[in-house]
Design an enzyme around this catalytic site. Structure first.
Site, PDB file in Angstrom:
ATOM      1  N   GLU B  49      43.174  36.407  48.127  1.00 31.76           N
ATOM      2  CA  GLU B  49      42.279  35.259  47.936  1.00 31.76           C
ATOM      3  C   GLU B  49      41.329  35.436  46.750  1.00 31.76           C
ATOM      4  O   GLU B  49      40.855  34.463  46.174  1.00 31.76           O
ATOM      5  CB  GLU B  49      41.477  34.971  49.197  1.00 31.76           C
ATOM      6  CG  GLU B  49      42.302  34.444  50.360  1.00 31.76           C
ATOM      7  CD  GLU B  49      42.876  35.554  51.232  1.00 31.76           C
ATOM      8  OE1 GLU B  49      42.851  36.731  50.800  1.00 31.76           O
ATOM      9  OE2 GLU B  49      43.356  35.248  52.344  1.00 31.76           O
ATOM     10  N   PHE B 111      37.893  35.607  67.101  1.00 36.48           N
ATOM     11  CA  PHE B 111      38.838  36.220  66.167  1.00 36.48           C
ATOM     12  C   PHE B 111      38.708  35.572  64.784  1.00 36.48           C
ATOM     13  O   PHE B 111      38.748  34.359  64.647  1.00 36.48           O
ATOM     14  CB  PHE B 111      40.275  36.065  66.686  1.00 36.48           C
ATOM     15  CG  PHE B 111      41.289  36.642  65.737  1.00 36.48           C
ATOM     16  CD1 PHE B 111      41.290  37.998  65.444  1.00 36.48           C
ATOM     17  CD2 PHE B 111      42.218  35.835  65.110  1.00 36.48           C
ATOM     18  CE1 PHE B 111      42.204  38.540  64.547  1.00 36.48           C
ATOM     19  CE2 PHE B 111      43.132  36.367  64.212  1.00 36.48           C
ATOM     20  CZ  PHE B 111      43.122  37.725  63.925  1.00 36.48           C
ATOM     21  N   GLN B 112      38.552  36.397  63.783  1.00 32.59           N
ATOM     22  CA  GLN B 112      38.395  35.977  62.390  1.00 32.59           C
ATOM     23  C   GLN B 112      37.215  35.030  62.179  1.00 32.59           C
ATOM     24  O   GLN B 112      37.238  34.176  61.294  1.00 32.59           O
ATOM     25  CB  GLN B 112      39.696  35.368  61.847  1.00 32.59           C
ATOM     26  CG  GLN B 112      40.785  36.440  61.717  1.00 32.59           C
ATOM     27  CD  GLN B 112      41.998  35.996  60.934  1.00 32.59           C
ATOM     28  OE1 GLN B 112      42.332  34.812  60.920  1.00 32.59           O
ATOM     29  NE2 GLN B 112      42.664  36.940  60.285  1.00 32.59           N
ATOM     30  N   LYS B 161      38.280  24.639  62.785  1.00 33.81           N
ATOM     31  CA  LYS B 161      39.635  24.189  63.105  1.00 33.81           C
ATOM     32  C   LYS B 161      39.643  22.927  63.967  1.00 33.81           C
ATOM     33  O   LYS B 161      40.459  22.028  63.762  1.00 33.81           O
ATOM     34  CB  LYS B 161      40.373  25.319  63.826  1.00 33.81           C
ATOM     35  CG  LYS B 161      41.861  25.112  63.919  1.00 33.81           C
ATOM     36  CD  LYS B 161      42.577  26.373  64.407  1.00 33.81           C
ATOM     37  CE  LYS B 161      44.086  26.174  64.379  1.00 33.81           C
ATOM     38  NZ  LYS B 161      44.807  27.399  64.769  1.00 33.81           N
ATOM     39  N   MET B 500      34.557  51.872  29.626  1.00 36.53           N
ATOM     40  CA  MET B 500      33.148  51.556  29.392  1.00 36.53           C
ATOM     41  C   MET B 500      32.243  52.558  30.113  1.00 36.53           C
ATOM     42  O   MET B 500      31.215  52.975  29.576  1.00 36.53           O
ATOM     43  CB  MET B 500      32.840  50.126  29.845  1.00 36.53           C
ATOM     44  CG  MET B 500      31.435  49.656  29.502  1.00 36.53           C
ATOM     45  SD  MET B 500      31.112  49.766  27.733  1.00 36.53           S
ATOM     46  CE  MET B 500      31.541  48.109  27.206  1.00 36.53           C
TER      47      MET B 500
HETATM   48  C1  LIG Z   1      34.511  45.267  40.361  1.00 37.15           C
HETATM   49  C2  LIG Z   1      33.827  46.188  39.421  1.00 37.15           C
HETATM   50  N1  LIG Z   1      33.688  47.502  39.708  1.00 37.15           N
HETATM   51  C3  LIG Z   1      33.078  48.332  38.831  1.00 37.15           C
HETATM   52  C4  LIG Z   1      32.585  47.868  37.653  1.00 37.15           C
HETATM   53  C5  LIG Z   1      31.896  48.807  36.672  1.00 37.15           C
HETATM   54  N2  LIG Z   1      32.674  48.899  35.429  1.00 37.15           N
HETATM   55  C6  LIG Z   1      32.355  48.173  34.334  1.00 37.15           C
HETATM   56  S1  LIG Z   1      33.446  48.393  33.077  1.00 37.15           S
HETATM   57  C7  LIG Z   1      34.326  49.497  33.973  1.00 37.15           C
HETATM   58  C8  LIG Z   1      35.546  50.149  33.406  1.00 37.15           C
HETATM   59  C9  LIG Z   1      36.661  49.205  33.248  1.00 37.15           C
HETATM   60  O1  LIG Z   1      37.814  49.934  32.961  1.00 37.15           O
HETATM   61  P1  LIG Z   1      39.038  49.285  32.236  1.00 37.15           P
HETATM   62  O2  LIG Z   1      39.467  48.061  32.934  1.00 37.15           O
HETATM   63  O3  LIG Z   1      40.085  50.319  32.026  1.00 37.15           O
HETATM   64  O4  LIG Z   1      38.403  48.808  30.853  1.00 37.15           O
HETATM   65  P2  LIG Z   1      37.954  49.665  29.585  1.00 37.15           P
HETATM   66  O5  LIG Z   1      36.457  49.771  29.648  1.00 37.15           O
HETATM   67  O6  LIG Z   1      38.621  50.992  29.661  1.00 37.15           O
HETATM   68  O7  LIG Z   1      38.388  48.839  28.432  1.00 37.15           O
HETATM   69  C10 LIG Z   1      33.760  49.680  35.243  1.00 37.15           C
HETATM   70  C11 LIG Z   1      34.280  50.607  36.264  1.00 37.15           C
HETATM   71  C12 LIG Z   1      32.729  46.489  37.405  1.00 37.15           C
HETATM   72  N3  LIG Z   1      32.241  45.921  36.287  1.00 37.15           N
HETATM   73  N4  LIG Z   1      33.367  45.684  38.274  1.00 37.15           N
END
Ligand SMILES: Cc1ncc(C[n+]2csc(CCOP(=O)(O)OP(=O)(O)O)c2C)c(N)n1
Ligand SMILES: [Mg+2]
Lengths: 172, 598
Positions: B49, B111-112, B161, B500
């Protein structure tokens, strides 16, 4: 609780007309908590139109600029109208109910105190009295402090309600 | 005409003009799935979802219409919480319909059962728990009205529902007054007095910047903005949410400001004497440390949300209103003051000539300001370095992708370094060609949002530029894309890291890398793509980039995934360290030498 000494009042009163729908209070309370706005007191009451209720919210204007509180509140879809009441431009009332532990010899003193404040004794027990006062919040504060000397067993305050002070010109 | 609540819901969506929705059925929403069989609405069955929510967002961001998602109660509904929060942060119009247990069971831990209106109260513009079938048409109409007007945003309708199964007499609310929204009145027209004051500030500015945010796109104000920029001759910065609102190729465009904005855009705002904020919200990623942000600037702030005005920065002139209407009114006010349209100003930095004898004729010259801006652009362009035989640079991939794609290509990003490189190195020329998760920074946004975007604009090529980490969060929706024949393209900038986060650990945690390594080939992205019915391609060297893209661009009957193996150690520059002043912008190391402090 009310004004901080001689400076600007810390609180501001918002009179908020809301739709009388399930969950409205949660929406308002949730907004205050998620935006970090502090509430001193909150009173809810029906209005003469059953579609709406009125919230009287006393906000801590040190926690956030009043304008921001008002604008964020106004975004809630169920909020219909907000009027801001500066403390000096409002008549405010609050009701206090207190049960005081007081034995027979000192009962007269408490009754006298209640008389001075134009409160009421609403219930009498063997060694307790329940008293009531409806007045402006500062007076209610004073009353509470003086009662404290006798030993307050239980206390309830309603939080304030307020309406704008009337001007000297005729309303239209 | 008697209808069940479920039939009334679908009929309401049809009446509302919905052509597509994204969802996944379950017990509490089952009654509503039955009339979908005979409906004109295309339903796209997602695998999770969260995918439905982000698809609806991608759809909404490219079309400007509300995206619609439908889920069941409990876990179905909680799975759509992230997209709701994402849409709330980025003001994307979304209508989510969730099933709920029967009204008689609400509150019994059935439930749910999940109190989804309670859960989403703080991340929706509004939500409704419908308790009577006869309320359905009015609620649906109100939901679309609230989602798409004023400051757009997500809304949720929770439908028990028994309400879906109950009968009602069909009607459709004829007017806005029938929507029962006594407290909802967006203000669209700016206050003329404030607009007049804004025009005065504009005519007096020496170092102006038009600070353009996502609100300009939402208001459809890009034509008005172009006229305002050319007539005034003011430079334009477009925030992460506003890329494409003003063409990057225009001489007035300075590009993106903010934490990873370019030096000139960031520094122009810092030194400006006037910021004209249009549908922008002074986000911390743009301002850096607020107390040090644009210290000399007077601010004109235009926003349709009154609560944004003064929330972060007190403006000299605040104007509540729809960006298009306000900019158009501002153009009239300028015209009245002697600054009308001037063909000679088109695609130049010079601005219109003021009518002789008017205030506009004697407005301050901005030549010095432009000379300064051009000097910064020359000294600190966006920059990265490639060595012969060295690793593939992610920026090279984005640049090549851009060069080989038509300017109306829709680019969708995940969250991380790849997102920033996409926003920096893609050249945006048209509105609604950039789809990303700005305010919430939701990893996993790209794949489903790209699918939704392609559904909304089947005529466009849609490229997702995704991270390897992000891709793994929602890649399963490529099975949806294959099944539904939605030919999106995904470029994974596979740096084997949560890049990042790795960058922050390198720069701010003494290179102590904690839980950021992912591996370049676990999973095998090509095989994974193929398993989901997509074409999988891998490119490991700079030479392989263009052929891989050309191959991908030639495929239009199924989704394509290209696994670009990029340099794991590349960092995003410039960078304003979190919480720092924009004056302390860190440029690429090769540019840091001899950096002129202004
Ligand atoms: C759902 C979620 N969890 C954690 C983060 C923290 N976060 C920001 S950028 C990043 C790394 C993303 O990795 P990737 O998709 O490989 O992108 P890259 O930075 O390597 O280009 C993380 C863990 C986030 N923004 N969103
Ligand atoms: Mg990565």
């Amino acid at each position: 609780m009310s004004s901080a000494g001689d400076g600007e009042p810390r609180h501001h009163i918002l009179s908020v007309l809301v739709e009388n729908k399930a969950g409205v209070l949660a929406r308002v309370a949730g907004l205050f908590s998620r935006r970090g706005f502090n509430i001193f007191s909150l009173a809810v009451a029906p209005t003469d139109d059953e579609r709406f209720s009125r919230l009287t919210i006393v906000v801590d204007v040190e926690s956030a600029p009043l304008e921001q509180v008002v604008q964020q509140l106004d975004k809630l879809v169920n909020v219909v109208a907000i009027s801001q009441l500066a403390p000096e431009a409002a008549v405010e009332r609050e009701l206090l109910l207190a049960t005081v532990a007081v034995d027979a010899p000192r009962r007269g003193e408490v009754i006298e105190l209640v008389g001075v404040f134009r409160g009421e004794v609403v219930n009498v027990g063997l060694d307790r009295l329940t008293v009531m006062l409806a007045d402006d919040p500062d007076t209610v504060d004073d009353f509470e402090r003086l009662l404290g000397a006798y030993g307050i067993v239980e206390l309830q305050r309603t939080g304030r309600v307020a309406l704008p002070k009337l001007g000297r010109s005729k309303a239209d | 005409m008697k209808l069940t609540g479920a039939q009334a819901l679908i009929k309401s969506l049809e009446t509302q003009g919905v052509d597509v929705m994204f969802g996944l059925p379950g017990g509490a929403i089952l009654p509503v799935y039955d009339p979908i069989l005979g409906s004109s609405i295309r339903h796209i069955l997602v695998r999770h979802e969260q995918g439905a929510g982000h698809m609806a967002e991608g759809y909404a961001m490219v079309t400007g219409r509300a995206g619609v998602a439908m889920v069941t109660s409990g876990p179905g509904a909680t799975n759509v919480v992230t997209p709701l929060s994402n849409a709330y942060m980025d003001s994307t119009p979304l209508v989510v319909i969730s099933g709920q247990v029967a009204t008689s069971a609400i509150g019994s831990d059935a439930f749910q059962e999940c109190d989804i209106t309670g859960v989403t109260m703080g991340i929706t513009k509004h939500n409704w728990l419908v308790t009577r079938a006869e309320d359905i048409p009015r609620t649906v109409a109100a939901a679309f009205h609230v989602a798409t007007t004023g400051r757009p945003g997500p809304v949720l309708i929770d439908l028990p529902k028994d309400v879906s199964n109950a009968e009602m007499e069909w009607y459709w609310p004829a007017t806005e007054a029938d929507l029962d929204l006594p407290g909802y009145h967006p203000r669209l027209d700016g206050d003329p007095a404030a607009i007049a004051r804004a025009a005065q500030l504009i005519l007096a500015a020496e170092r102006p910047v038009l600070y353009v945010g996502g609100g300009v796109l939402k208001a459809g104000a890009t034509d008005a903005l172009l006229e305002l920029a050319e007539r005034t001759g003011f430079p334009v910065v477009t925030t992460l949410m506003a890329r494409g609102a003003f063409p990057d190729s225009h001489p007035l465009c300075l590009g993106m400001p903010g934490m990873h904005g370019n030096y000139t855009a960031v520094t122009a705002m810092q030194r400006a004497d006037l910021l004209v904020a249009l549908g922008a919200r002074f986000d911390d990623r743009v301002t850096g440390k607020v107390s040090a942000f644009a210290p000399a600037a007077k601010v004109i702030h235009v926003d349709v949300d009154p609560a944004e005005i003064g929330k972060v920065r007190a403006p000299e002139v605040g104007i509540v209103g729809d960006c298009r209407r306000v900019i158009e009114a501002l153009l009239e006010a300028l015209e009245a003051a002697g600054l009308g349209h001037d063909d000679a100003a088109v695609r130049t930095e010079r601005g219109a000539r003021g009518r002789p004898g008017t205030q506009a004729a004697s407005r301050p010259a901005r030549d010095g300001w432009w000379a300064q801006l051009r000097a910064w652009q020359a000294a600190y362009p966006l920059h990265y370095e490639e060595e012969a035989g060295g690793p593939l640079k992610p920026q090279r991939v984005v640049e090549t992708l851009r060069a080989l794609s038509s300017p109306d290509t829709v680019v969708v990003a995940g969250v991380g370094q790849h997102q920033m490189w996409a926003s920096q190195y893609w050249r945006f020329e048209q509105p609604r060609t950039w789809v990303n998760s700005g305010g919430a920074g939701t990893m996993g946004f790209a794949v489903p949002a790209a699918i939704g975007a392609k559904v909304g604009r089947p005529d466009r090529t849609v490229w997702a530029i995704d991270g390897d980490g992000c891709f793994q969060m929602t890649a399963q929706e490529l099975a949806t894309a294959s099944a539904e024949r939605i030919p999106v393209k995904v470029a994974i900038l596979n740096n084997a890291y949560l890049g990042m986060v790795r960058q922050w650990q390198e720069m701010f945690y003494a290179e102590r890398y904690s839980e950021v390594y992912l591996s370049p080939d676990l999973p095998d992205y090509v095989k994974w793509a193929e398993a989901m019915g997509c074409v999988g391609i891998r490119a490991e060297t700079p030479e392989e980039v263009a052929p891989a893209i050309e191959k991908a661009n030639a495929i239009d009957d199924r989704p394509v995934v290209v696994d670009f193996r990029t340099d794991a150690f590349e960092k995003v520059f410039p960078m304003v360290p979190a919480g720092g002043s924009n004056d302390d912008i860190v440029v690429h190391p090769s540019q840091a030498q001899g950096r002129v402090v202004q």
